[in-house]
Scaffold this motif. Structure first.
Motif, short mmCIF file in Angstrom:
data_model
loop_
_atom_site.label_atom_id
_atom_site.label_comp_id
_atom_site.label_asym_id
_atom_site.label_seq_id
_atom_site.Cartn_x
_atom_site.Cartn_y
_atom_site.Cartn_z
N VAL A 90 1.11 -1.18 -0.39
CA VAL A 90 -0.13 0.02 -0.67
C VAL A 90 0.93 1.30 -0.28
CG1 VAL A 90 -2.08 1.08 0.92
CG2 VAL A 90 -1.76 -0.73 0.91
N ALA A 91 -0.05 2.02 -0.58
CA ALA A 91 1.09 3.45 -1.08
C ALA A 91 0.13 4.90 -0.83
CB ALA A 91 2.02 3.37 -1.95
N ALA A 92 0.46 5.89 -0.50
CA ALA A 92 -0.30 7.29 -0.33
C ALA A 92 -0.67 7.69 -1.52
CB ALA A 92 0.52 7.99 0.58
N ALA A 93 -1.37 7.83 -2.32
CA ALA A 93 -1.47 7.98 -3.35
C ALA A 93 -1.40 9.66 -3.42
CB ALA A 93 -3.54 8.42 -3.43
N PRO A 94 -0.67 10.00 -4.36
CA PRO A 94 -0.43 12.35 -4.73
C PRO A 94 -1.30 12.60 -5.00
CG PRO A 94 0.54 10.80 -6.71
CD PRO A 94 -0.14 9.41 -5.79
N PRO A 95 -1.25 13.77 -4.85
CA PRO A 95 -1.84 14.86 -5.30
C PRO A 95 -2.03 14.40 -7.49
CG PRO A 95 -0.56 16.17 -4.42
CD PRO A 95 -0.06 14.99 -4.40
N ASP A 96 -3.63 14.22 -7.86
CA ASP A 96 -4.64 14.42 -8.89
C ASP A 96 -5.69 14.39 -8.55
OD1 ASP A 96 -5.67 12.84 -11.36
OD2 ASP A 96 -2.93 13.34 -11.32
N ALA A 97 -6.70 14.97 -9.81
CA ALA A 97 -8.03 15.01 -9.82
C ALA A 97 -8.86 13.54 -9.43
CB ALA A 97 -8.52 15.57 -11.29
N VAL A 98 -8.03 12.74 -10.07
CA VAL A 98 -8.79 11.66 -10.25
C VAL A 98 -9.19 10.79 -8.83
CG1 VAL A 98 -6.63 10.00 -10.10
CG2 VAL A 98 -8.71 8.71 -11.53
N TYR A 99 -8.57 11.44 -7.56
CA TYR A 99 -7.99 10.88 -6.15
C TYR A 99 -9.86 11.92 -5.81
CZ TYR A 99 -4.60 8.44 -7.46
OH TYR A 99 -3.85 7.30 -7.89
N VAL A 100 -10.44 13.14 -6.18
CA VAL A 100 -11.19 13.95 -5.52
C VAL A 100 -12.37 12.67 -4.41
CG1 VAL A 100 -13.26 15.64 -5.88
CG2 VAL A 100 -11.09 15.44 -6.96
N ASN A 101 -12.24 13.34 -3.87
CA ASN A 101 -13.07 12.81 -2.42
C ASN A 101 -15.23 13.45 -3.16
OD1 ASN A 101 -15.49 12.39 -0.73
ND2 ASN A 101 -13.61 12.06 0.63
N GLY A 352 13.75 27.36 -7.16
CA GLY A 352 13.45 27.74 -8.41
C GLY A 352 12.41 28.17 -8.39
N ASN A 353 11.87 27.24 -9.13
CA ASN A 353 10.10 27.45 -9.44
C ASN A 353 9.45 25.66 -9.11
OD1 ASN A 353 11.57 25.73 -11.79
ND2 ASN A 353 9.72 26.62 -13.11
N LYS A 354 10.55 24.74 -8.68
CA LYS A 354 9.74 23.88 -8.42
C LYS A 354 9.99 23.35 -6.67
CE LYS A 354 10.10 22.14 -12.33
NZ LYS A 354 8.72 21.37 -13.22
N ALA A 355 8.86 22.73 -6.19
CA ALA A 355 9.06 22.28 -4.65
C ALA A 355 8.62 20.98 -4.70
CB ALA A 355 7.80 23.17 -4.19
N LEU A 356 9.48 20.75 -3.24
CA LEU A 356 8.75 19.79 -2.67
C LEU A 356 8.55 19.46 -1.52
CD1 LEU A 356 9.06 15.81 -3.17
CD2 LEU A 356 11.86 16.70 -2.19
N LEU A 357 7.41 18.71 -1.23
CA LEU A 357 7.16 19.11 0.09
C LEU A 357 6.20 17.85 0.40
CD1 LEU A 357 4.02 21.39 -0.92
CD2 LEU A 357 5.86 21.96 0.25
N ILE A 358 6.54 17.31 1.50
CA ILE A 358 6.65 15.74 2.60
C ILE A 358 6.15 15.86 4.32
CG2 ILE A 358 7.88 13.40 2.73
CD1 ILE A 358 10.14 15.07 0.55
N GLY A 359 5.59 15.43 4.23
CA GLY A 359 4.18 15.37 5.71
C GLY A 359 3.21 14.93 5.21
N PRO A 360 2.60 15.40 7.06
CA PRO A 360 1.20 14.47 7.07
C PRO A 360 0.46 15.53 6.97
CG PRO A 360 2.24 15.65 8.80
CD PRO A 360 3.17 15.72 8.10
N THR A 361 -0.56 15.10 5.92
CA THR A 361 -1.53 15.94 5.76
C THR A 361 -3.22 15.53 4.92
OG1 THR A 361 -2.48 17.70 3.86
CG2 THR A 361 -0.87 16.10 3.30
N GLN A 362 -4.15 16.06 5.48
CA GLN A 362 -5.43 15.73 5.37
C GLN A 362 -5.52 16.26 3.63
OE1 GLN A 362 -6.81 16.12 9.38
NE2 GLN A 362 -8.55 15.05 8.76
N PHE A 363 -5.60 16.86 3.27
CA PHE A 363 -5.77 17.67 1.77
C PHE A 363 -4.53 17.81 0.98
CE2 PHE A 363 -8.44 22.23 1.47
CZ PHE A 363 -8.51 21.75 0.19
N GLN A 364 -4.22 17.20 -0.15
CA GLN A 364 -3.45 17.27 -0.65
C GLN A 364 -3.58 18.62 -1.80
OE1 GLN A 364 -4.41 14.14 0.64
NE2 GLN A 364 -2.42 13.21 1.14
N GLN A 365 -4.87 18.55 -2.50
CA GLN A 365 -5.06 19.29 -3.74
C GLN A 365 -4.36 21.11 -2.51
OE1 GLN A 365 -8.17 17.49 -4.73
NE2 GLN A 365 -7.41 17.49 -6.62
#
Length: 716
Positions: A90-101, A352-365
């Motif tokens: 099992v893995a955590a899904a990344p942000p994506d419209a397909v995963y909208v609740n 620069g114009n890129k960012a990596l975010l890692i951590g605990p969130t209930q609201f990916q988008q």
């Protein structure tokens, strides 16, 4: 937030359909992403990824914060994919419209919606992949599809033909996506509905599970953030010289929410932060107190704009005028902190114009969007990886700490882990809002209610969090406002009142204030009618079989009506919330200090079709314990805008020796699934309040019910 509709063809070009279409070349975090980069993963459905070595990874689109979604979500897919849960990762899904609740309109974990939202779509996703694998096998072997079956990661054909899912995965990726794949009849389920061990338990036991607080990146530094003691206050000026001269300190930077000290270790950053000299503009919040907030909310019931929760039934005014007896009561719930065991933290690396975010969130988008807005980036240029959450309860729907980490990282041009102290967490929460409920009822000569006027005032979290227009009905304030009882004449009103406090969604949200008011008042009506509270409720539930069933189950299991031990009493409460019907009976006594002790809680729950009864029981237990804390111990008080509760010493969790025996009765049902992570939190408070009133003759109408509150309450 809206969910954009697109055609199936255009949607498949870039992502998976919500019902489980193919998504090619999808970039996933962690080991799965590495496997895909090496070209080993095929058939990447939005939820199902199969490597050529037959490793099957199921993605959870909901964050795991202890509620068990890393098990229940895969169970739904595995059932139709014909894969045993022990065979999958099992893995955590990344942000994506397909995963909208679909129940919340965004990629959000909350509102007890995970199973309700995933019940059909995840089963369809598993069935689609299964059918595509069978089609691929039929084409390879040149045999009729009807002669092929899938079972436990293998595809079997006639004359001993067989292949693993992984062996067929690449071919299956090119097969048409069946829009309506054949689905199992629930009576044939082998996984769903069965007690299943949680798949995340081993990692949590052996220490390999990664929570936000565990994240490490090469070259990472640590930040501790000084925020205004009054929430909403801003920095006027600061002197960071002493802090910057401290050992290990890399920089001192001002961001939107305060002043951050960045150092080689978190402890160095925290110690140096204590040396900061900051002048604050405390803002309007500096005049607030919990007493003024409650009184302002109470006054809003007289002067505020009234919104109809539902259309009035009958003629309440006339029925009250003709009633043999009229009762009125006011109920108040206090502010609450979320107080999760893992304080707020996040790791960010802005380059620069890129960012990596890692951590605990209930609201990916939301995290992507908030950081993009704060830093002037495009959301698609922000990569977010979700870790395990050390508790959420709604607090990690908020985005403040995530934006803070990103702003600090940008300022120092390094990967940064921001970690709040427990005191930061307690005093800078988005608190459960105060609620004031005023109820009025008329009884006929037999004591039966002929009219009910329900009115509640509170603050709208949805206005603050999602821009709900002013004077618009907030459904998250009206939960459980309309109880299930048959009363001919009813009126249910809501007044939205902005207290100036920063409020947030808190486990069970407005069910807490509304169920406490409705179920406490129902006991008061029963007493005025001279009737047993259980029998009184039963008499008002004609035509409500699910309510009747759980009420009877809980009462029977608890021994309602039987003699009690000396100094003990029972209280009962009933509610529907999140499509779950629930009754609870609480057994209480008073200790030598006059404090309420809860000895036993009996709960009967009808939540429709269950996915994992083991998790259901765990959720009920945790919700009840959480609710006991709010009912008897917890409250947030405020003086001059400063929260007084700073740590667990003065916001004490329920201790192990204070946990009651919890008896659980689960109703087997074929109804659609209901939510279970929250409703028990709301029902236990009125059950306790009713038991205390029975025991002492004192009706405490404000939570928490402390020994001091009981002393100050007269016998009714």
């Amino acid at each position: 937030m809206t969910h954009t509709q697109t055609s199936r063809r255009s949607f498949l070009k870039t992502s998976a359909a919500v019902t489980g279409g193919l998504m090619l070349g999808f970039n996933l975090p962690g080991t799965l992403g590495e496997a895909m980069a090496a070209g080993t993963v095929h058939t990447p459905n939005a939820w199902v990824h199969i490597a050529d070595n037959n490793v099957i990874t199921l993605l959870s689109a909901r964050s795991e914060m202890g509620q068990g979604v890393y098990t229940s979500m895969p169970m739904l897919i595995a059932e139709e994919l014909h894969v045993d849960i022990s065979q999958i990762k099992v893995a955590a899904a990344p942000p994506d419209a397909v995963y909208v609740n679909a129940l919340l309109g965004a990629q959000i974990t909350g509102g007890s919606t995970s199973v309700r939202d995933g019940w059909l779509k995840l089963r369809v996703a598993g069935a689609q992949v299964r059918e595509m694998l069978i089609t691929a096998a039929a084409a390879r072997w040149n045999v009729d599809r009807d002669l092929i079956k899938a079972d436990k990661g293998m595809i079997y054909g006639p004359k001993g033909l067989k292949s693993t899912y992984g062996d067929l995965a690449q071919s299956a990726a090119s097969m048409p996506v069946p829009e309506k794949p054949p689905m199992k009849d629930p009576k044939d389920f082998k996984i769903v509905g069965k007690r299943t061990k949680r798949v995340d338990t081993p990692a949590k036991v052996n220490g390999t599970a990664e929570f936000g607080i565990d994240v490490k990146l090469p070259g990472m530094v640590y930040a501790s953030l000084a925020q205004c003691p009054v929430i909403g206050g801003k920095v006027k000026s600061f002197d960071g010289a002493k802090a910057k001269a401290s050992a290990g300190v890399i920089d001192v930077v001002q961001i939107s929410d305060g002043v951050a000290v960045v150092a080689s270790s978190w402890w160095q950053a925290k110690k140096a932060r204590d040396l900061l000299s900051i002048q604050w503009d405390e803002g309007a919040g500096a005049t607030l107190s919990d007493a003024s907030v409650i009184e302002g909310t109470r006054q809003a019931l007289k002067t505020g704009k009234v919104l109809e929760i539902t259309k009035p039934q009958g003629d309440v005014a006339a029925a009250l005028k003709g009633a043999a007896k009229v009762l009125e009561a006011e109920y108040v719930i206090s502010m609450q902190a979320h107080a999760p065991l893992e304080p707020m933290n996040f790791t960010a690396h802005v380059q620069g114009n890129k960012a990596l975010l890692i951590g605990p969130t209930q609201f990916q988008q939301g995290a992507q969007g908030a950081v993009a807005g704060a830093l002037g980036l495009k959301p698609e240029d922000i990569t977010l990886q979700t870790t395990f959450l050390g508790g959420g309860f709604g607090r990690r729907l908020e985005l403040d700490f995530i934006v803070q980490a990103a702003e600090i990282s940008k300022a120092v041009n390094k990967p940064v882990k921001l970690l709040w102290t427990r005191e930061d967490d307690m005093t800078h929460d988005f608190y459960r809002p105060v609620g004031v409920n005023q109820l009025k009822a008329g009884l006929d000569a037999s004591g039966n209610p002929v009219a009910l006027h329900f009115k509640v005032a509170s603050q709208s979290v949805t206005q603050r969090a999602f821009g709900l227009p002013k004077d618009t009905m907030d459904p998250f304030m009206a939960e459980a406002a309309v109880a299930g009882y048959n009363i001919a004449n009813t009126q249910h009103d809501l007044v939205i009142h902005d207290t100036g406090i920063r409020v947030g969604y808190w486990r069970a949200v407005s069910h807490n204030m509304n169920a406490f008011a409705n179920e406490s008042f129902m006991d008061e009506l029963a007493k005025a009618a001279g009737k047993d509270p259980y029998e009184y409720r039963m008499s008002l539930l004609a035509g409500k079989p699910r309510f009747v069933h759980v009420l009877k189950l809980a009462a029977d299991k608890a021994g309602w009506g039987k003699p009690m031990a000396k100094g003990h009493a029972l209280g009962i409460a009933l509610m529907e919330g999140y499509d779950t019907y629930m009754a609870q009976v609480a057994e209480v006594s008073l200790n030598d200090s006059g404090e309420v002790q809860v000895h036993r809680v009996t709960v009967a729950a009808d939540m429709g079709h269950m996915v994992n009864p083991d998790t259901v029981e765990a959720q009920l237990q945790s919700s009840i314990i959480f609710g006991i804390g709010a009912a008897l111990k917890h409250q947030i008080t405020m003086v001059n805008g400063r929260v007084q509760e700073t740590n667990y010493h003065n916001f004490q969790p329920v201790r192990m020796n204070e946990v009651p025996k919890i008896d659980i009765v689960l109703v087997k049902s074929t109804e659609k699934p209901g939510g279970i992570g929250e409703p028990a939190t709301a029902v236990v408070a009125p059950a306790i309040a009713n038991a205390v009133a029975k025991l002492t003759g004192k009706r405490v109408r404000r939570l928490p019910i402390t020994a001091e509150a009981l002393k100050q309450t007269a016998v009714a």
